[in-house]
Enzyme design. Structure first.
Site, mmCIF file in Angstrom:
data_model
loop_
_atom_site.group_PDB
_atom_site.id
_atom_site.type_symbol
_atom_site.label_atom_id
_atom_site.label_comp_id
_atom_site.label_asym_id
_atom_site.label_seq_id
_atom_site.Cartn_x
_atom_site.Cartn_y
_atom_site.Cartn_z
ATOM 1 N N TYR A 102 -14.070 -65.969 -53.713
ATOM 2 C CA TYR A 102 -13.661 -67.358 -53.953
ATOM 3 C C TYR A 102 -12.931 -67.467 -55.302
ATOM 4 C CZ TYR A 102 -14.123 -72.306 -55.039
ATOM 5 O OH TYR A 102 -13.865 -73.599 -55.410
ATOM 6 N N ASP A 132 -22.963 -63.763 -52.106
ATOM 7 C CA ASP A 132 -22.598 -65.152 -51.839
ATOM 8 C C ASP A 132 -22.539 -65.303 -50.317
ATOM 9 O OD1 ASP A 132 -21.215 -67.512 -51.264
ATOM 10 O OD2 ASP A 132 -20.070 -67.446 -53.132
ATOM 11 N N LYS A 180 -21.208 -76.676 -48.679
ATOM 12 C CA LYS A 180 -20.549 -76.334 -47.414
ATOM 13 C C LYS A 180 -21.537 -76.542 -46.260
ATOM 14 C CE LYS A 180 -16.965 -75.092 -49.870
ATOM 15 N NZ LYS A 180 -17.452 -75.237 -51.227
ATOM 16 N N ARG A 221 -34.241 -82.749 -66.097
ATOM 17 C CA ARG A 221 -33.335 -81.597 -66.276
ATOM 18 C C ARG A 221 -34.076 -80.277 -66.043
ATOM 19 N NH1 ARG A 221 -32.386 -79.586 -71.015
ATOM 20 N NH2 ARG A 221 -32.434 -81.571 -72.127
HETATM 21 N N1 PLP Z 1 -18.642 -69.615 -53.055
HETATM 22 C C1 PLP Z 1 -17.812 -69.814 -52.039
HETATM 23 C C2 PLP Z 1 -17.665 -68.748 -50.994
HETATM 24 C C3 PLP Z 1 -17.080 -71.001 -51.937
HETATM 25 O O1 PLP Z 1 -16.230 -71.181 -50.895
HETATM 26 C C4 PLP Z 1 -17.241 -71.996 -52.935
HETATM 27 C C5 PLP Z 1 -16.499 -73.273 -52.888
HETATM 28 O O2 PLP Z 1 -15.565 -73.448 -52.147
HETATM 29 C C6 PLP Z 1 -18.106 -71.737 -54.005
HETATM 30 C C7 PLP Z 1 -18.801 -70.558 -54.014
HETATM 31 C C8 PLP Z 1 -18.295 -72.731 -55.104
HETATM 32 O O3 PLP Z 1 -19.121 -73.756 -54.682
HETATM 33 P P1 PLP Z 1 -19.045 -75.266 -55.228
HETATM 34 O O4 PLP Z 1 -17.756 -75.835 -54.785
HETATM 35 O O5 PLP Z 1 -20.240 -75.905 -54.589
HETATM 36 O O6 PLP Z 1 -19.170 -75.168 -56.710
#
Ligand code: PLP
Length: 389
Positions: free
Chosen positions: A109, A179, A204, A56
């Site tokens: 998101y 992000d 992704k 962990r």
């Molecule tokens: N940031 C963006 C731009 C996303 O599109 C996503 C998920 O679709 C996330 C963060 C969250 O990531 P996760 O699904 O790996 O938790």
């Protein structure tokens, strides 16, 4: 037995770093590929030169992933997570205390938005999410502790001027988090324009095959990454070794995939723009997109996501989504399979209709994530689906 993580040479370019940086090369066996270390426990206090204790906290496959991502993002350090959301939530709880202010935008998101507005606020953190796109600059002041933006927004693909936002953040003493999931380090490196930290959903493009979840946070502030590891140890959001390995493996082809996806997406965006059944196309590398100039200045490519409005209503958009054959009907993006999504009923169905309207997300909008299939096959698939309207 001596074991070493590969230290990238100073002059290595991105592609070389993606393949070799951070790899755990076991001198005893001469293995080239980082092993998946499933051991949850490690002999200590004596017995291992790396200080591993418990999985962990960290373990060799995790460390290999973090060293690779640190090198690729040009960061002093990177911390990995079991998902993008684990990375985002752990970062916010590391940086923000009650009464401190986070400034972000409405078009981020959905789950990040929900976490900021419903969870952080419960802990007394102030959240300003009034802005859309570059308007975030107007919301920043000396009471702002953290600013959170996305390189390319979803689903309308707005590219905020991250270089200018970073300058203002410095002036007011705020920490800018970017992000970078949609852009990837191939198309944009936020730390190069002075962002404080870069965040990815590795689920992704980084992992890239729709078979692994993950998150990455990279920064040049090692005090922050050390606190973030502590948060991770307490929240428990570390990936397991198998998951980390899948991301490492995906990263080795990231540059080839993303460059192909940049090219194919641009070609498909142009095809859609000329299509008689398409009302409007959103792709920041097209001159018709409002972020075209910013994208040209900041990005090497615009990535694999295109959005478009069909001529018709929401039912027509759903019809197209049901008619495609090669392209898969689901959410998510960045993998090898092309994916089509209807934001109003899928990714953004929890966003109230009036907010969707304010954001410009119409019922006839579709989002396409271009995979690695042949471009003609994808165009033919879209064309046959559109011809049913
Ligand atoms: N940031 C963006 C731009 C996303 O599109 C996503 C998920 O679709 C996330 C963060 C969250 O990531 P996760 O699904 O790996 O938790």
């Amino acid at each position: 037995m001596e074991v070493v993580f590969v230290e990238p040479e100073r002059d290595w370019e991105e592609e070389t770093k993606l393949i070799h940086a951070g790899e755990y090369r076991d001198e005893g066996t001469g293995s080239i590929v980082t092993p998946i270390y499933v051991s949850v426990i490690y002999r200590y206090p004596e017995g291992n030169p790396y200080g591993y204790k418990y999985a962990r906290n960290s373990s060799p496959t995790i460390e290999a992933l973090e060293k690779k991502m640190g090198a690729v993002e040009n960061a002093e350090d990177a911390v990995s997570f079991s998902s993008g959301m684990a990375g985002i939530s752990s970062t916010m709880f590391t940086l923000l205390s009650p009464n401190e202010k986070l400034v972000t935008t409405k078009d981020i998101y959905g789950t990040s938005y929900e976490f900021f507005t419903k969870v952080l606020t419960k802990f007394g953190i102030k959240v300003d999410e009034k802005a859309i796109g570059e308007k975030v600059i107007e919301r920043m002041d000396k009471n702002t502790k953290v600013v959170f933006v996305e390189t390319i927004s979803n689903p309308l693909l707005i590219v905020p001027p991250i270089d200018e936002i970073a300058k203002v953040a410095k002036e007011v003493g705020a920490l800018l988090l970017v992000d970078n999931t949609f852009a990837t380090p191939i198309n944009f490196l936020p730390l190069k324009v002075d962002a404080y930290a870069v965040i990815h959903s590795a689920s992704k493009y980084l992992a890239g095959h729709n078979d692994a979840l993950g998150g990455i946070v990279a920064s040049n502030d090692k005090k922050f990454t050390s606190s973030l590891r502590n948060t991770r140890r307490m929240f428990g959001g570390i990936p397991d070794a198998q998951q980390a390995y899948f991301i490492i493996r995906g990263l080795k082809t990231l540059h080839v995939r993303v460059k192909y996806q940049n090219e194919v997406a641009l070609e498909i965006a142009k095809f859609l723009e000329d299509h008689p059944k398409v009302e409007r196309v959103y792709y920041p590398c097209l001159p018709s997109h409002p972020s075209y100039e910013t994208a040209k200045r900041l990005l090497k490519g615009c990535g694999g996501v295109i959005s478009f409005e069909v001529k018709g209503n929401g039912f027509d958009a759903i019809k197209i989504m049901k008619k495609v054959k090669v392209i898969q009907r689901t959410a998510s993006l960045g993998g090898v399979e092309s994916i089509i999504t209807h934001p109003a009923t899928m990714t953004h169905h929890t966003v109230p209709p009036e907010v969707r309207k304010e954001l410009g997300i119409k019922d006839n909008l579709l989002r396409l994530s271009v995979g690695l299939e042949n471009v003609e096959d994808l165009i033919n698939d879209l064309d046959q689906a559109l011809s049913t309207l």
